[in-house]
Motif scaffolding. Structure first.
Motif, PDB file in Angstrom:
ATOM      1  N   GLU A 213       0.837  -1.213   0.000  1.00 28.83           N
ATOM      2  CA  GLU A 213       0.000   0.000   0.000  1.00 28.83           C
ATOM      3  C   GLU A 213       0.863   1.251   0.000  1.00 28.83           C
ATOM      4  OE1 GLU A 213      -4.204   0.770   2.079  1.00 28.83           O
ATOM      5  OE2 GLU A 213      -2.522   0.711   3.497  1.00 28.83           O
ATOM      6  N   ALA A 214       1.984   1.200   0.748  1.00 29.53           N
ATOM      7  CA  ALA A 214       2.876   2.359   0.796  1.00 29.53           C
ATOM      8  C   ALA A 214       3.589   2.572  -0.543  1.00 29.53           C
ATOM      9  CB  ALA A 214       3.898   2.174   1.912  1.00 29.53           C
ATOM     10  N   LEU A 215       3.905   1.489  -1.236  1.00 28.75           N
ATOM     11  CA  LEU A 215       4.604   1.582  -2.525  1.00 28.75           C
ATOM     12  C   LEU A 215       3.676   1.981  -3.665  1.00 28.75           C
ATOM     13  CD1 LEU A 215       6.774  -1.668  -2.274  1.00 28.75           C
ATOM     14  CD2 LEU A 215       7.642   0.688  -2.224  1.00 28.75           C
ATOM     15  N   SER A 216       2.397   1.692  -3.529  1.00 29.58           N
ATOM     16  CA  SER A 216       1.435   1.945  -4.609  1.00 29.58           C
ATOM     17  C   SER A 216       1.155   3.440  -4.765  1.00 29.58           C
ATOM     18  CB  SER A 216       0.133   1.198  -4.330  1.00 29.58           C
ATOM     19  OG  SER A 216      -0.804   1.449  -5.344  1.00 29.58           O
ATOM     20  N   GLU A 217       1.080   3.883  -6.005  1.00 30.59           N
ATOM     21  CA  GLU A 217       0.820   5.295  -6.276  1.00 30.59           C
ATOM     22  C   GLU A 217      -0.662   5.620  -6.294  1.00 30.59           C
ATOM     23  OE1 GLU A 217       2.792   6.066  -9.941  1.00 30.59           O
ATOM     24  OE2 GLU A 217       4.815   5.972  -9.061  1.00 30.59           O
ATOM     25  N   LYS A 218      -1.502   4.604  -6.206  1.00 33.39           N
ATOM     26  CA  LYS A 218      -2.941   4.826  -6.141  1.00 33.39           C
ATOM     27  C   LYS A 218      -3.577   3.706  -5.326  1.00 33.39           C
ATOM     28  CE  LYS A 218      -3.421   2.873 -10.826  1.00 33.39           C
ATOM     29  NZ  LYS A 218      -3.927   3.127 -12.188  1.00 33.39           N
ATOM     30  N   PRO A 219      -4.853   3.827  -4.937  1.00 37.48           N
ATOM     31  CA  PRO A 219      -5.494   2.789  -4.115  1.00 37.48           C
ATOM     32  C   PRO A 219      -5.334   1.404  -4.722  1.00 37.48           C
ATOM     33  CG  PRO A 219      -6.905   4.710  -4.263  1.00 37.48           C
ATOM     34  CD  PRO A 219      -5.760   4.960  -5.198  1.00 37.48           C
TER      35      PRO A 219
ATOM     36  N   GLN B 294      -7.516  -0.031  -7.421  1.00 39.32           N
ATOM     37  CA  GLN B 294      -7.428   0.572  -8.746  1.00 39.32           C
ATOM     38  C   GLN B 294      -6.203   0.077  -9.513  1.00 39.32           C
ATOM     39  OE1 GLN B 294      -7.703   4.872  -8.515  1.00 39.32           O
ATOM     40  NE2 GLN B 294      -9.438   4.794  -7.073  1.00 39.32           N
ATOM     41  N   GLN B 295      -5.422  -0.790  -8.923  1.00 36.99           N
ATOM     42  CA  GLN B 295      -4.247  -1.346  -9.572  1.00 36.99           C
ATOM     43  C   GLN B 295      -4.597  -2.629 -10.316  1.00 36.99           C
ATOM     44  OE1 GLN B 295      -1.610   0.199  -9.958  1.00 36.99           O
ATOM     45  NE2 GLN B 295      -0.759   1.127  -8.105  1.00 36.99           N
ATOM     46  N   THR B 296      -3.809  -2.921 -11.349  1.00 38.15           N
ATOM     47  CA  THR B 296      -3.995  -4.160 -12.097  1.00 38.15           C
ATOM     48  C   THR B 296      -3.356  -5.318 -11.339  1.00 38.15           C
ATOM     49  OG1 THR B 296      -1.928  -3.954 -13.332  1.00 38.15           O
ATOM     50  CG2 THR B 296      -3.892  -2.850 -14.247  1.00 38.15           C
ATOM     51  N   PRO B 297      -3.788  -6.554 -11.605  1.00 39.39           N
ATOM     52  CA  PRO B 297      -3.160  -7.703 -10.945  1.00 39.39           C
ATOM     53  C   PRO B 297      -1.657  -7.774 -11.172  1.00 39.39           C
ATOM     54  CG  PRO B 297      -5.230  -8.359 -11.939  1.00 39.39           C
ATOM     55  CD  PRO B 297      -4.969  -6.953 -12.387  1.00 39.39           C
ATOM     56  N   ASP B 298      -1.195  -7.410 -12.390  1.00 36.66           N
ATOM     57  CA  ASP B 298       0.243  -7.457 -12.671  1.00 36.66           C
ATOM     58  C   ASP B 298       1.016  -6.478 -11.792  1.00 36.66           C
ATOM     59  OD1 ASP B 298      -0.082  -9.419 -14.551  1.00 36.66           O
ATOM     60  OD2 ASP B 298      -0.084  -8.046 -16.274  1.00 36.66           O
ATOM     61  N   VAL B 299       0.478  -5.288 -11.621  1.00 36.89           N
ATOM     62  CA  VAL B 299       1.141  -4.285 -10.782  1.00 36.89           C
ATOM     63  C   VAL B 299       1.159  -4.740  -9.332  1.00 36.89           C
ATOM     64  CG1 VAL B 299       0.991  -1.939  -9.867  1.00 36.89           C
ATOM     65  CG2 VAL B 299       0.630  -2.349 -12.310  1.00 36.89           C
ATOM     66  N   LEU B 300       0.043  -5.300  -8.875  1.00 32.64           N
ATOM     67  CA  LEU B 300      -0.018  -5.785  -7.495  1.00 32.64           C
ATOM     68  C   LEU B 300       0.989  -6.911  -7.260  1.00 32.64           C
ATOM     69  CD1 LEU B 300      -3.869  -5.801  -6.811  1.00 32.64           C
ATOM     70  CD2 LEU B 300      -2.169  -4.195  -5.919  1.00 32.64           C
ATOM     71  N   ASP B 301       1.133  -7.800  -8.241  1.00 37.96           N
ATOM     72  CA  ASP B 301       2.120  -8.872  -8.122  1.00 37.96           C
ATOM     73  C   ASP B 301       3.525  -8.305  -8.012  1.00 37.96           C
ATOM     74  OD1 ASP B 301       0.258 -10.874  -8.140  1.00 37.96           O
ATOM     75  OD2 ASP B 301       0.479 -11.352 -10.269  1.00 37.96           O
TER      76      ASP B 301
ATOM     77  N   LEU C 231       4.399  -5.247  -6.996  1.00 40.50           N
ATOM     78  CA  LEU C 231       4.555  -4.553  -5.725  1.00 40.50           C
ATOM     79  C   LEU C 231       4.701  -5.543  -4.567  1.00 40.50           C
ATOM     80  CD1 LEU C 231       1.937  -1.661  -6.108  1.00 40.50           C
ATOM     81  CD2 LEU C 231       4.434  -1.497  -6.272  1.00 40.50           C
ATOM     82  N   TRP C 232       3.961  -6.650  -4.644  1.00 39.88           N
ATOM     83  CA  TRP C 232       4.061  -7.672  -3.598  1.00 39.88           C
ATOM     84  C   TRP C 232       5.474  -8.253  -3.560  1.00 39.88           C
ATOM     85  CZ3 TRP C 232       1.149  -9.360   0.392  1.00 39.88           C
ATOM     86  CH2 TRP C 232       1.498 -10.573   0.973  1.00 39.88           C
ATOM     87  N   ALA C 233       6.020  -8.574  -4.735  1.00 39.35           N
ATOM     88  CA  ALA C 233       7.371  -9.129  -4.803  1.00 39.35           C
ATOM     89  C   ALA C 233       8.388  -8.123  -4.262  1.00 39.35           C
ATOM     90  CB  ALA C 233       7.710  -9.507  -6.241  1.00 39.35           C
ATOM     91  N   GLN C 234       8.205  -6.847  -4.600  1.00 42.64           N
ATOM     92  CA  GLN C 234       9.114  -5.814  -4.102  1.00 42.64           C
ATOM     93  C   GLN C 234       9.020  -5.679  -2.584  1.00 42.64           C
ATOM     94  OE1 GLN C 234       8.652  -1.986  -6.011  1.00 42.64           O
ATOM     95  NE2 GLN C 234       9.920  -0.926  -4.484  1.00 42.64           N
ATOM     96  N   ALA C 235       7.780  -5.678  -2.078  1.00 37.53           N
ATOM     97  CA  ALA C 235       7.587  -5.562  -0.629  1.00 37.53           C
ATOM     98  C   ALA C 235       8.199  -6.754   0.098  1.00 37.53           C
ATOM     99  CB  ALA C 235       6.097  -5.469  -0.319  1.00 37.53           C
ATOM    100  N   LYS C 236       8.001  -7.945  -0.439  1.00 38.81           N
ATOM    101  CA  LYS C 236       8.555  -9.148   0.182  1.00 38.81           C
ATOM    102  C   LYS C 236      10.079  -9.080   0.230  1.00 38.81           C
ATOM    103  CE  LYS C 236       8.423 -14.201  -0.202  1.00 38.81           C
ATOM    104  NZ  LYS C 236       7.867 -15.347  -0.951  1.00 38.81           N
ATOM    105  N   LEU C 237      10.678  -8.609  -0.889  1.00 44.52           N
ATOM    106  CA  LEU C 237      12.140  -8.506  -0.948  1.00 44.52           C
ATOM    107  C   LEU C 237      12.647  -7.485   0.051  1.00 44.52           C
ATOM    108  CD1 LEU C 237      14.744  -9.377  -2.374  1.00 44.52           C
ATOM    109  CD2 LEU C 237      14.363  -7.529  -4.034  1.00 44.52           C
ATOM    110  N   GLU C 238      11.984  -6.332   0.135  1.00 45.57           N
ATOM    111  CA  GLU C 238      12.422  -5.282   1.048  1.00 45.57           C
ATOM    112  C   GLU C 238      12.339  -5.733   2.502  1.00 45.57           C
ATOM    113  OE1 GLU C 238      10.312  -1.683   0.414  1.00 45.57           O
ATOM    114  OE2 GLU C 238      11.026  -1.396  -1.637  1.00 45.57           O
TER     115      GLU C 238
END
Length: 273
Positions: free
Chosen positions: A243-249, A252-259, A261-268
Motif C-alpha cells: 500500500e505504501a509503494l502503490s501510487e494509487k489505491p 485501482q491497480q492491475t493484478p500485474d502491478v499488485l504482483d 509490488l508484492w514481490a518488491q515488498a517481500k524482498l524489502e
C-alpha cells in the motif's frame, strides 16, 4: 509444608484490587456498567484479555505485558466478585482451589516423590489429574476430554490437543510418510468436493485438510496455531508495504502491478534492517 513468604506490597496491591472491584460492584454508588455484568456477559472480555496477553508476550513488550496481565487479573477478580454477589463462590475459594491443586500435582516439590525429567512430571500430573476425577482412564474416558477441547478451545489449538491425546492413546500413523499420504488424499478429495459444488461437503473436506496439516505439524514438532499467527502478521506487514509503494489505491491497480509490488515488498522486508 514450607512456602516462601509473599511480599507485603504484593498482598497490599492484591487487596487494593479486590477492594476496588468490590466498590465498583457495590449497589451503593457503584458503577452501573459493572453492576449490570453477569458471568456470561464477561466471557468476551476474558477471551480478549487472554489473547492480548499472548500478543504482548510474543512482542516481549514489558509495559504491555504488565498492563495486559493486569487486565486479565481483573477478569478473574471481577468474575469472582460477581459470583460472590450471587452467593455462588468467592475469590478466596478460587485462589485456595488452584493453590491446593498445584500442591497435589507437584508431589516431587511438596512431597517425597522423585522424578527424572519433565516427561515424568507430565505423566505424574496426568495420573494425579485422572485420580482426582475418580478415573484411571478406563475405556471411553478419553472421549469426554477430546469433546471438551473441541468445545472450549480455538479450532487450531483444539485440533493440536486432540491430535496429541489421540496419538498418545495409540491412534497414530506408523511413520510420517503415512501422514503425507493422507494429506495428498485429502487435497484430492477437496478438489473433487469443489467440483461437485456441495458446500457442506466442501467444508468437511477443507476441515479434513486442516486437521491433517495439524498432524504434520505435530510430527515435525511445529505449532500450527503459532505458524498461522506468524503468517497473518507477515501478510499484513507485506500488504502495508504494498500500500505504501502503490501510487494509487490498491483496488485501482492491475493484478500485474499488485504482483510486482508484492514481490518488491517481500524482498524489502526480507532485507536486514
Amino acid at each position: 509444608m514450607n512456602l516462601p513468604p509473599v511480599s507485603p506490597p504484593v498482598l497490599a496491591a492484591l487487596e487494593q484490587l479486590v477492594a476496588v472491584v468490590a466498590r465498583l460492584r457495590s449497589p451503593d454508588g457503584g458503577c452501573p456498567w459493572d453492576l449490570e455484568q453477569t458471568p456470561q456477559s464477561l466471557i468476551p472480555y476474558v477471551l480478549e484479555e487472554a489473547y492480548e496477553v499472548a500478543d504482548a508476550l510474543r512482542r516481549d513488550d514489558r509495559g504491555s505485558i504488565i498492563e495486559e496481565l493486569g487486565d486479565l487479573l481483573l477478569q478473574v477478580v471481577l468474575q469472582s466478585q460477581v459470583a460472590q454477589d450471587q452467593g455462588q463462590f468467592s475469590l478466596e475459594e478460587v485462589a485456595q482451589g488452584i493453590a491446593d491443586k498445584l500442591v497435589r500435582r507437584h508431589p516431587h516439590v511438596f512431597g517425597t516423590v522423585t522424578v527424572a525429567d519433565t516427561d515424568e512430571v507430565r505423566r505424574n500430573w496426568e495420573a494425579i489429574k485422572a485420580a482426582e476425577k475418580g478415573s484411571s482412564l478406563p475405556r471411553g474416558a478419553l472421549i469426554p476430554k477430546l469433546q471438551r477441547y473441541g468445545q472450549t478451545l480455538p479450532p487450531l489449538t483444539a485440533a493440536t490437543k486432540i491430535s496429541r491425546k489421540a496419538a498418545a492413546a495409540g491412534f497414530e500413523w506408523e511413520t510420517v510418510d503415512g501422514v503425507w499420504d493422507k494429506f495428498a488424499e485429502e487435497i484430492e478429495e477437496f478438489r473433487e468436493a469443489i467440483a461437485q459444488g456441495d458446500t457442506a461437503h466442501q467444508q468437511a473436506e477443507l476441515g479434513d485438510i486442516l486437521f491433517t496439516l495439524v498432524q504434520l505439524a505435530r510430527w515435525h514438532g511445529l505449532d500450527a496455531a503459532e505458524a498461522l499467527h506468524d503468517t497473518n502478521q507477515r501478510f499484513v506487514q507485506r500488504l502495508a508495504r504494498v500500500e505504501a509503494l502503490s501510487e494509487k489505491p490498491l483496488d485501482q491497480q492491475t493484478p500485474d502491478v499488485l504482483d510486482r509490488l508484492w514481490a518488491q515488498a517481500k524482498l524489502e522486508l526480507q532485507r536486514p534492517s
